[in-house]
Design a protein around this motif. Structure first.
Motif, short mmCIF file in Angstrom:
data_model
loop_
_atom_site.label_atom_id
_atom_site.label_comp_id
_atom_site.label_asym_id
_atom_site.label_seq_id
_atom_site.Cartn_x
_atom_site.Cartn_y
_atom_site.Cartn_z
N TRP A 211 65.69 57.87 -59.92
CA TRP A 211 65.39 57.01 -61.06
C TRP A 211 63.93 57.08 -61.47
O TRP A 211 63.58 56.84 -62.63
N LEU A 214 63.50 59.32 -64.28
CA LEU A 214 63.87 58.67 -65.54
C LEU A 214 62.73 57.77 -66.02
O LEU A 214 62.45 57.69 -67.21
N ILE A 218 60.85 57.78 -69.65
CA ILE A 218 60.58 56.62 -70.52
C ILE A 218 59.11 56.61 -70.92
O ILE A 218 58.76 56.40 -72.10
N LEU A 231 68.82 53.78 -72.59
CA LEU A 231 69.09 54.65 -71.44
C LEU A 231 70.58 54.91 -71.36
O LEU A 231 71.39 53.98 -71.31
N ALA A 241 69.77 54.64 -64.56
CA ALA A 241 69.46 53.80 -65.72
C ALA A 241 69.33 52.34 -65.31
O ALA A 241 68.42 51.63 -65.76
N VAL A 254 62.98 49.07 -72.86
CA VAL A 254 64.41 49.39 -72.78
C VAL A 254 65.19 48.35 -73.58
O VAL A 254 65.17 47.16 -73.25
#
Length: 375
Positions: A211, A214, A218, A231, A241, A254
């Motif tokens: 993660w 990820l 972002i 996401l 996510a 997000v």
């Protein structure tokens, strides 16, 4: 003396049995921790090609080959796309005929071993879909992460993350739809993928450490103009996510989550994959302990990321009762506890990570309705 020898023999047997148990646990845990991208999970049966004709392919009759929808058909050195079952086509009782949409590369011959895959496209967005894209590198915790970026007019970006046994080509299934709705799309590789750094132990951590890649995506999106991000994750990508939405330093950017076949309990998923490799039930606890010892995985961390109380943004979950890798009962439970934020869309007769494939038109319409307020 005999007693001493007998005791020594018993200890030796016990140690040998313990060593065998440890080895068996490690082997069983490999089903999840060493699932290679682009190769089938052990839950996915191998099918035999019996014949091909104009626009048709005959396969072994199996619950898998009878699934509704559109799938990739992968073999060693070949890839094709198959559509719905053709009930009216002549076939024997032990076969099924599906529409053969196209052969992407390689050739298909009788007796070839193949398997269904959710990836219907091969290549990058330009080659597969004719979409202008940029190949970029995202600075990650372990090194540069290759990614595709497809530009769009909106200030909300979609970051699409694949999961177990797939590659970022999976995002191509919905990329045309997202582009049509003017979303910029970022599809990153992450640790363990081709061209990306590996975890130091060389193992898949089922989203537990991935993660953070990820999170890097972002940060990249925000740096280059995204005001908000949605996401979008499949399988362990959905786990990533959830973790990013809960723990990223950029989590305030997000605005929504789309989770396809989310892995909400890694132990259950590991047991399912180990069982599919014919691991005896008595050895499954050893597989779980082996995974914990090898990776530091702890179920409470994923459970904490999926804690309904931590959810802050609208979430769409696609999942179905035929998923044998990640039980959809966990998605139902999560949705029931946060009906104010979670929309659960059941999908029948679809395997893990392939909810879009079962009915692309319906899937995309539900996705459109969910994303419209987030645009």
């Amino acid at each position: 003396m005999r007693t001493v020898k007998a005791t020594a023999a018993a200890v030796s047997v016990a140690l040998a049995a313990g060593a065998v148990g440890v080895a068996a646990g490690r082997y069983a845990s490999d089903a999840a921790l060493k699932a290679p991208p682009g190769r089938p999970l052990p839950t996915e049966p191998r099918l035999t090609v019996h014949a091909t004709a104009a626009g048709q392919i005959t396969l072994t009759r199996d619950l898998a080959s009878l699934r509704p929808g559109t799938y990739g058909l992968a073999g060693d050195g070949s890839h094709a796309v198959v559509g719905p079952v053709i009930d009216t086509a002549p076939h024997s009782a032990d076969t099924v005929v599906r529409r053969l949409e196209r052969v992407t590369h390689g050739t298909l011959h009788p007796r070839d071993k193949v398997w269904l895959t959710p990836n219907i496209h091969i290549g990058n967005p330009s080659a597969a879909l004719g979409l202008d894209h940029a190949d970029i590198d995202i600075p990650g915790e372990l090194g540069s992460l290759p990614a595709w970026f497809v530009p769009g007019a909106r200030s909300t970006w979609v970051i699409a993350v694949h999961g177990l046994a797939t590659t970022r080509e999976l995002a191509l299934n919905v990329m045309e739809f997202l582009h049509r709705n003017r979303f910029p799309v970022l599809a990153p590789a992450y640790r363990g993928d081709l061209g990306a750094p590996r975890n130091p132990d060389g193992l898949n951590h089922l989203g537990e450490t991935e993660w953070r890649d990820l999170d890097a995506a972002i940060r990249y999106a925000v740096r280059y103009g995204a005001e908000h991000v949605v996401l979008y994750g499949w399988s362990t990508g959905a786990t990533m996510a959830l973790r990013a939405a809960a723990h990223s330093g950029m989590r305030d950017r997000v605005s929504g989550l789309v989770l396809d076949s989310p892995v909400l309990d890694w132990e259950t998923t590991l047991r399912a994959l180990a069982t599919a490799r014919h691991t005896p039930g008595a050895l499954l606890p050893l597989a779980v302990r082996a995974a914990q010892g090898r990776t530091g995985l702890h179920g409470d961390r994923i459970a904490e990321a999926a804690d309904p109380a931590r959810l802050r943004v609208p979430t769409l979950i696609f999942h179905g009762p035929d998923d044998t890798v990640a039980p959809w009962s966990l998605s139902r439970r999560l949705a029931a506890r946060r009906p104010d934020l979670i929309t659960l869309q059941p999908v029948a007769r679809a395997p893990h990570g392939a909810m879009w494939n079962a009915d692309p038109a319906t899937y995309e319409e539900i996705l459109r309705r969910f994303l419209t307020p987030l645009m």
